[in-house]
Design a protein around this motif. Structure first.
Motif, mmCIF file in Angstrom:
data_model
loop_
_atom_site.group_PDB
_atom_site.id
_atom_site.type_symbol
_atom_site.label_atom_id
_atom_site.label_comp_id
_atom_site.label_asym_id
_atom_site.label_seq_id
_atom_site.Cartn_x
_atom_site.Cartn_y
_atom_site.Cartn_z
ATOM 1 N N CYS A 1 -2.898 5.278 4.987
ATOM 2 C CA CYS A 1 -2.530 4.432 4.082
ATOM 3 C C CYS A 1 -3.666 4.619 2.904
ATOM 4 N N CYS B 1 0.557 -0.485 0.112
ATOM 5 C CA CYS B 1 0.222 -0.080 0.567
ATOM 6 C C CYS B 1 0.930 1.104 -0.614
ATOM 7 N N LEU C 1 0.417 -4.658 3.600
ATOM 8 C CA LEU C 1 -0.319 -4.613 3.752
ATOM 9 C C LEU C 1 -0.379 -5.228 4.933
ATOM 10 N N ARG D 1 -4.288 3.899 -1.173
ATOM 11 C CA ARG D 1 -3.924 3.067 -1.833
ATOM 12 C C ARG D 1 -3.516 1.750 -1.841
ATOM 13 N N VAL D 2 -4.409 0.501 -2.386
ATOM 14 C CA VAL D 2 -3.388 -0.776 -3.163
ATOM 15 C C VAL D 2 -2.762 -0.514 -3.948
ATOM 16 N N ILE E 1 -8.801 -1.229 2.467
ATOM 17 C CA ILE E 1 -8.780 -0.496 3.175
ATOM 18 C C ILE E 1 -9.599 -0.279 4.621
ATOM 19 N N ALA F 1 -2.198 -0.152 8.549
ATOM 20 C CA ALA F 1 -2.689 0.263 7.770
ATOM 21 C C ALA F 1 -3.033 1.917 8.149
ATOM 22 N N SER G 1 -9.580 -0.094 -3.956
ATOM 23 C CA SER G 1 -8.794 0.339 -3.005
ATOM 24 C C SER G 1 -9.390 0.419 -1.437
#
Length: 302
Positions: free
Chosen positions: A208, A160, A190, A210-211, A223, A204, A219
């Motif tokens: 955090c 992330c 993550l 986005r992925v 999250i 996270a 995302s």
């Protein structure tokens, strides 16, 4: 000397007694305190007797300290202001300062927006408002343990992006996604293994963003789900302060957030923070550069 850990909750958090941390500690005692930190994630030390220099000296037992580089007429800074006072000791009523602190009141892990993450944060109470201002913590290792296996498999190898501007936007700052995307966003797993305990945590929180490799909606759905899971009441504790108390938390084991207090009351809290290994060489901490290039944190105009 007998060091005692009194649990705050059955799963994590403990008050430590039986050791005077205002005095120099031998290697065996330091290792015993680190082992307790690894086990409990959050440790509280009451009536420490620490001053600024003592807090810095104690924190050095745990590793490399984050710092701000010296400037004209100002030495290197190892203690960060986590209260509501200006450098002159007055209540800071700047809208930007108040908006910045609102971001601290969202569940997060310290400095996940840096390439080299923070491990330990050590927050000492110098002045405490009558309205309180506790720090709240949640157990991101137990939260990971309790995930369904299907979710553990899904997130096992995900990375992330993290952004300080993103958490400040959530706190009400006038920040656009374009401003976030223009700046470096460190990437972290993550699922983060905790070296001291061998347990995994969900890494996270509010920074955090986005992925990596996923679309925005997908995302955020993941999250937000994980942040909501970690911050359930059953995983939470909070600690209140008297003058001289200090709490240590492991950012690679827990989330935390600042508690509410009356901004018209003085709150002087000073934080030393320790980097995860391998640490950067002394004098080469990137914090100064980060904050030099940060846009001013201003509230969204009504």
């Amino acid at each position: 000397m007998t060091i005692t850990a009194t649990p705050i909750s059955p799963r994590f958090g403990a008050e430590i007694s039986g050791v005077d941390i205002s005095k120099p500690l031998d290697a065996e005692t330091v290792q015993a305190l680190i082992a307790l930190q690894d086990k409990w994630g959050v440790t509280m030390y009451r009536n420490t007797g620490l001053d600024d220099e003592g807090q810095i000296a104690f924190a050095r037992n745990f590793g490399h300290l984050e710092s701000l580089p010296p400037r004209e007429g100002r030495p290197r800074i190892y203690l960060f202001n986590a209260g509501n006072l200006t450098a002159e000791g007055e209540i800071n009523r700047s809208p930007s300062a108040m908006t910045y602190r609102k971001g601290d009141q969202i569940w997060h892990t310290d400095s996940s927006f840096m390439d080299l993450r923070t491990s330990y944060s050590m927050l000492r109470a110098v002045e405490v408002p009558a309205s309180g201002g506790p720090t709240e913590f949640c157990d991101a290792r137990s939260a990971y343990d309790d995930l369904p296996q299907e979710m553990k498999d899904k997130i096992a190898n995900l990375q992330c992006e993290h952004s300080l501007l993103w958490s400040r936007k959530q706190g009400g700052a006038d920040i656009t996604h374009e401003m976030i995307m223009e700046r470096h966003r460190p990437v972290h797993p993550l699922v983060s293994p905790h070296k001291g305990s061998g347990r995994n945590m969900i890494y996270a929180g509010a920074h955090c963003y986005r992925v990596v490799g996923w679309g925005w909606d997908e995302s955020r759905a993941l999250i937000d789900y994980l942040n909501a899971h970690v911050t359930q009441e059953k995983y939470q504790i909070k600690v209140d302060y008297a003058v001289g108390d200090m709490v240590i938390w492991d950012n690679l084991a827990v989330f935390h957030r600042g508690g509410q207090f009356n901004w018209d009351e003085r709150r002087d809290m000073r934080r030393a923070t320790v980097r995860e290994l391998p640490a950067p060489p002394e004098g080469d901490d990137p914090f100064g550069e980060l904050f030099k290039t940060m846009p001013k944190i201003e509230p969204v105009k009504a």
